[in-house]
Design a protein around this motif. Structure first.
Motif, PDB file in Angstrom:
ATOM      1  N   LEU A   1       0.862  -1.182   0.000  1.00  0.00           N
ATOM      2  CA  LEU A   1       0.000   0.000   0.000  1.00  0.00           C
ATOM      3  C   LEU A   1       0.900   1.234   0.000  1.00  0.00           C
TER       4      LEU A   1
ATOM      5  N   LYS B   1      -0.748  -0.730  -4.589  1.00  0.00           N
ATOM      6  CA  LYS B   1      -1.985   0.050  -4.638  1.00  0.00           C
ATOM      7  C   LYS B   1      -1.725   1.420  -4.022  1.00  0.00           C
TER       8      LYS B   1
ATOM      9  N   ILE C   1      -2.841   4.907  -2.380  1.00  0.00           N
ATOM     10  CA  ILE C   1      -3.955   5.477  -1.609  1.00  0.00           C
ATOM     11  C   ILE C   1      -3.676   6.971  -1.396  1.00  0.00           C
TER      12      ILE C   1
ATOM     13  N   ALA D   1      -7.934   0.785   2.567  1.00  0.00           N
ATOM     14  CA  ALA D   1      -6.883  -0.235   2.726  1.00  0.00           C
ATOM     15  C   ALA D   1      -7.500  -1.599   3.005  1.00  0.00           C
TER      16      ALA D   1
END
Ligand code: TYD
Length: 223
Positions: free
Chosen positions: A138, A193, A195, A208
């Motif tokens: 993340l 990913k 964020i 998340a």
């Protein structure tokens, strides 16, 4: 990676200075533990006693304390110890490992500095990280000025113990760092990913958890 039937998970968090990784980690631990998982949290550089000693060499002192190649070798010495003593055993035990920074930090912080550095990092990555790739990474993305303002208020202490060596680098460095993370995410969209870290902590936690659940629906079912 297909995680069906696999209990262990390796989750890494990445981002520039002040992107809010620690807050998110605490929340993920609470959520994943409540779902019946055993969660181990750790960080890089560090995570084992040897790697924490190396951490002190890396994060304290002047921004120019090390040349970049020495720095890469120190980060990877710490990473080898961390993988060998903590991360792999925990994954083999079926645990969820959440690591605050991992090899993407070396790519982003040190890899932006030149071709030779990138080549050294690639070789170390292949040989030391090897198959122990994170299942999901993340990346908390924030504009450089907001991130540095947050990080500076946290690091506003004097003396030799101050861990601000990387925050002290110039603003252009941090801009390149942000770009490097976004490029890693573009190149490995399955694993990485991004964020938006300017959202509220509650929103970030939900995003998340959704990303983790989408990838690992079986592992996240309640025990
Ligand atoms: P830390 O205080 O843990 O930073 P943060 O809270 O932002 O995660 O300090 C770790 C510093 O080390 C951070 O500035 C990023 C840097 N770093 C690298 O340059 N390369 C690496 O491979 C790793 C793991 C960290």
């Amino acid at each position: 990676m297909d995680n069906a039937g696999k209990k262990s998970l390796f989750i890494t968090l990445e981002g520039g200075e002040g992107s809010g990784k620690s807050t998110l980690i605490k929340r993920l631990v609470a959520r994943l533990t409540a779902l019946g998982n055993t969660v181990v949290t750790t960080r890089e550089p560090g995570g084992t006693s040897g790697a924490e000693e190396i951490r002190n060499l890396l994060v304290k002192g002047s921004a120019e304390r090390w040349d970049v190649t020495s720095e890469i070798c120190l980060f990877y010495a710490a990473r080898e110890d961390h993988l060998y003593r903590l991360i792999r055993p925990a994954l083999e035990d079926g645990k969820i490992v959440i690591c605050d920074r991992f090899f993407d930090s070396t790519r982003a912080y040190q890899g932006q500095l030149g071709i030779r550095e990138s080549n050294i990092i690639k070789a170390l990555e292949e040989n030391i990280v090897g198959p122990t790739m994170p299942d999901i990474t993340l990346i908390l993305d924030i504009d450089v000025e907001t991130g540095l303002t947050r990080a500076n208020s946290r690091n506003n202490i004097d003396g030799d113990d101050k861990e601000g060596r990387f925050e002290a680098k110039k603003i252009e460095f941090h801009q390149k760092l942000r770009d490097a993370y976004l490029e890693i995410a573009r190149n490995e969209p399955e694993r990485c990913k991004v964020i938006d870290a300017t959202k509220t902590p509650d929103e970030i936690e939900e995003i998340a958890m959704d990303l983790i659940a989408q990838k690992f629906s079986i592992s996240l079912k309640e025990a």
